[in-house]
Design a protein around this motif. Sequence first.
Motif, PDB file in Angstrom:
ATOM      1  N   UNK A  76      -0.995 -43.649 -95.879  1.00 39.20           N
ATOM      2  CA  UNK A  76      -1.870 -43.260 -96.987  1.00 39.20           C
ATOM      3  C   UNK A  76      -1.546 -41.852 -97.462  1.00 39.20           C
ATOM      4  N   UNK A  77      -1.382 -40.941 -96.506  1.00 42.48           N
ATOM      5  CA  UNK A  77      -1.053 -39.563 -96.886  1.00 42.48           C
ATOM      6  C   UNK A  77       0.316 -39.523 -97.572  1.00 42.48           C
ATOM      7  N   UNK A  78       1.260 -40.304 -97.056  1.00 38.59           N
ATOM      8  CA  UNK A  78       2.593 -40.316 -97.656  1.00 38.59           C
ATOM      9  C   UNK A  78       2.534 -40.790 -99.103  1.00 38.59           C
ATOM     10  N   UNK A  79       1.820 -41.882 -99.364  1.00 34.22           N
ATOM     11  CA  UNK A  79       1.771 -42.402-100.729  1.00 34.22           C
ATOM     12  C   UNK A  79       1.036 -41.441-101.660  1.00 34.22           C
ATOM     13  N   UNK A 126       3.309 -31.707-108.653  1.00 39.86           N
ATOM     14  CA  UNK A 126       2.436 -30.589-109.028  1.00 39.86           C
ATOM     15  C   UNK A 126       2.363 -29.515-107.933  1.00 39.86           C
ATOM     16  N   UNK A 127       3.045 -29.747-106.811  1.00 36.65           N
ATOM     17  CA  UNK A 127       2.982 -28.810-105.688  1.00 36.65           C
ATOM     18  C   UNK A 127       4.362 -28.225-105.394  1.00 36.65           C
ATOM     19  N   UNK A 128       4.395 -27.290-104.487  1.00 36.40           N
ATOM     20  CA  UNK A 128       5.661 -26.699-104.063  1.00 36.40           C
ATOM     21  C   UNK A 128       6.537 -27.770-103.418  1.00 36.40           C
ATOM     22  N   UNK A 129       7.738 -27.944-103.951  1.00 38.08           N
ATOM     23  CA  UNK A 129       8.611 -29.046-103.526  1.00 38.08           C
ATOM     24  C   UNK A 129       8.974 -28.949-102.044  1.00 38.08           C
ATOM     25  N   UNK A 176       8.016 -31.678 -99.158  1.00 43.91           N
ATOM     26  CA  UNK A 176       9.108 -32.336 -98.452  1.00 43.91           C
ATOM     27  C   UNK A 176       8.923 -32.242 -96.936  1.00 43.91           C
ATOM     28  N   UNK A 177       8.407 -31.121 -96.456  1.00 42.05           N
ATOM     29  CA  UNK A 177       8.150 -30.993 -95.014  1.00 42.05           C
ATOM     30  C   UNK A 177       7.151 -32.060 -94.556  1.00 42.05           C
ATOM     31  N   UNK A 178       6.122 -32.273 -95.362  1.00 42.91           N
ATOM     32  CA  UNK A 178       5.137 -33.291 -95.015  1.00 42.91           C
ATOM     33  C   UNK A 178       5.751 -34.683 -95.065  1.00 42.91           C
ATOM     34  N   UNK A 179       6.521 -34.960 -96.109  1.00 43.90           N
ATOM     35  CA  UNK A 179       7.110 -36.286 -96.247  1.00 43.90           C
ATOM     36  C   UNK A 179       8.061 -36.586 -95.086  1.00 43.90           C
ATOM     37  N   UNK A 219       5.682 -36.473 -81.463  1.00 40.64           N
ATOM     38  CA  UNK A 219       5.736 -36.012 -82.849  1.00 40.64           C
ATOM     39  C   UNK A 219       5.495 -34.512 -82.903  1.00 40.64           C
ATOM     40  N   UNK A 220       6.197 -33.853 -83.788  1.00 45.31           N
ATOM     41  CA  UNK A 220       6.059 -32.401 -83.962  1.00 45.31           C
ATOM     42  C   UNK A 220       4.682 -32.070 -84.524  1.00 45.31           C
ATOM     43  N   UNK A 221       4.246 -30.820 -84.392  1.00 39.45           N
ATOM     44  CA  UNK A 221       2.971 -30.426 -85.007  1.00 39.45           C
ATOM     45  C   UNK A 221       3.000 -30.646 -86.514  1.00 39.45           C
ATOM     46  N   UNK A 222       1.835 -30.866 -87.087  1.00 43.07           N
ATOM     47  CA  UNK A 222       1.741 -31.097 -88.535  1.00 43.07           C
ATOM     48  C   UNK A 222       2.154 -29.855 -89.300  1.00 43.07           C
ATOM     49  N   UNK A 223       2.847 -30.015 -90.419  1.00 43.33           N
ATOM     50  CA  UNK A 223       3.159 -28.853 -91.268  1.00 43.33           C
ATOM     51  C   UNK A 223       1.876 -28.284 -91.892  1.00 43.33           C
ATOM     52  N   UNK A 224       2.004 -27.126 -92.487  1.00 44.39           N
ATOM     53  CA  UNK A 224       0.868 -26.544 -93.202  1.00 44.39           C
ATOM     54  C   UNK A 224       0.538 -27.430 -94.411  1.00 44.39           C
TER      55      UNK A 224
END
Length: 371
Positions: free
Chosen positions: A286-289, A297-300, A304-307, A362-367
């Motif tokens: 859900x977060x990915x989609x 509209x956000x910093x690319x 990308x870190x989140x994706x 899994x690594x810690x979540x990005x900001x």
Amino acid sequence: SSKSSKSSKKGKSGKSCESREAICELELELKTGAVDDLFDIALQLADRHPLLLDNRSKAERGDALARELPRASAAKAVDIALPQGADAQVAVQLAIENCLLHWQANELGFHAQATGDDGNYDSEYLHQLRVAIRRLRVAAGTLAQSADWQTDAMAKLKKPLRKLGQQLGAARDWDVFTEETWPLLLDQIDDEALRVALQEEINLQRTLSHAGARAALRNREAQRVLLMLGRCLLQEAATPAERKTESFADLNHQLDDYQSQLVVGLNDLHKLKPEALHQLRIMAKKIRYLSEFTASRYNADAVEKWLKWLKKAQDVLGSRNDRRAAVARIDGLCGAIAKRHGEVKRRLHALIDAHTLPELDLAPLPAPYWR
């Protein structure tokens, strides 16, 4: 109109092309009046008759025949570029349009294939169809609700979209089992007659699941979904004063909530039962989609870190879900054969369990890119 279309243009070989394709269509066109009236008629016709929506023109179909064009390859979703200053409601509309294009880009290819034709069947069409419906459920659900866009209409689509997704998912599970899991198990069965019996049952179940998926895509409920979405996309957008929410504010709050749930799950990752891991994977999707719908509209770099993190999470958690699905398929197959079913089931379960899964790490979540 109902007739046969024949093309006598020269095809790729330079010779006259005599390909034929039946034309049986009902075309609705709005000359004057309200667009809602046109959709009212279309919905009534779809309820009464086995009609299928098709955006292709006769000219387009005829040209493809004349030029002997190959069937279009399975297609992934294209990136969405939001216009400068676009609000959340515009983002919903573009996301739904994107999902519908993704759906329709793969549906014809899936219908055109025969399941048993192993040399030509391409499971990617069904895979992309399933992804398109998943993305559409998020766009018409969480994203539309957070933007206060056509919420009553979208609520009516929740159940049919979930049902369609389940039917496509069942067929996709058989594709994954047949193409990825079964080849690893086949050679471990020493009884040739037993191998043949299991293979026949797999082929039968896969064919039945594909028939169910095709029927679900063609049925009246699916056509109503497409028509209702088309109708909503043509409605005039609400003015800022008419909206109940500030642009993107509710979406950001929803992403905060999803992030918090991920953090809780990650803290207990190794203690979670399979169903809880599956739910965590759904949350990541859900977060990915949502991220893909609004990324422009956000910093690319931040997006990308989140994706990248989300794709990794889907792979790690997805492998465990695939194993669960494989075990369920094995149990069903072994129950369908009369000979040595208990012994075979234990043997296949052991082989599945022996297959190494990716490390559940899994690594810690990005900001959060949205803050």
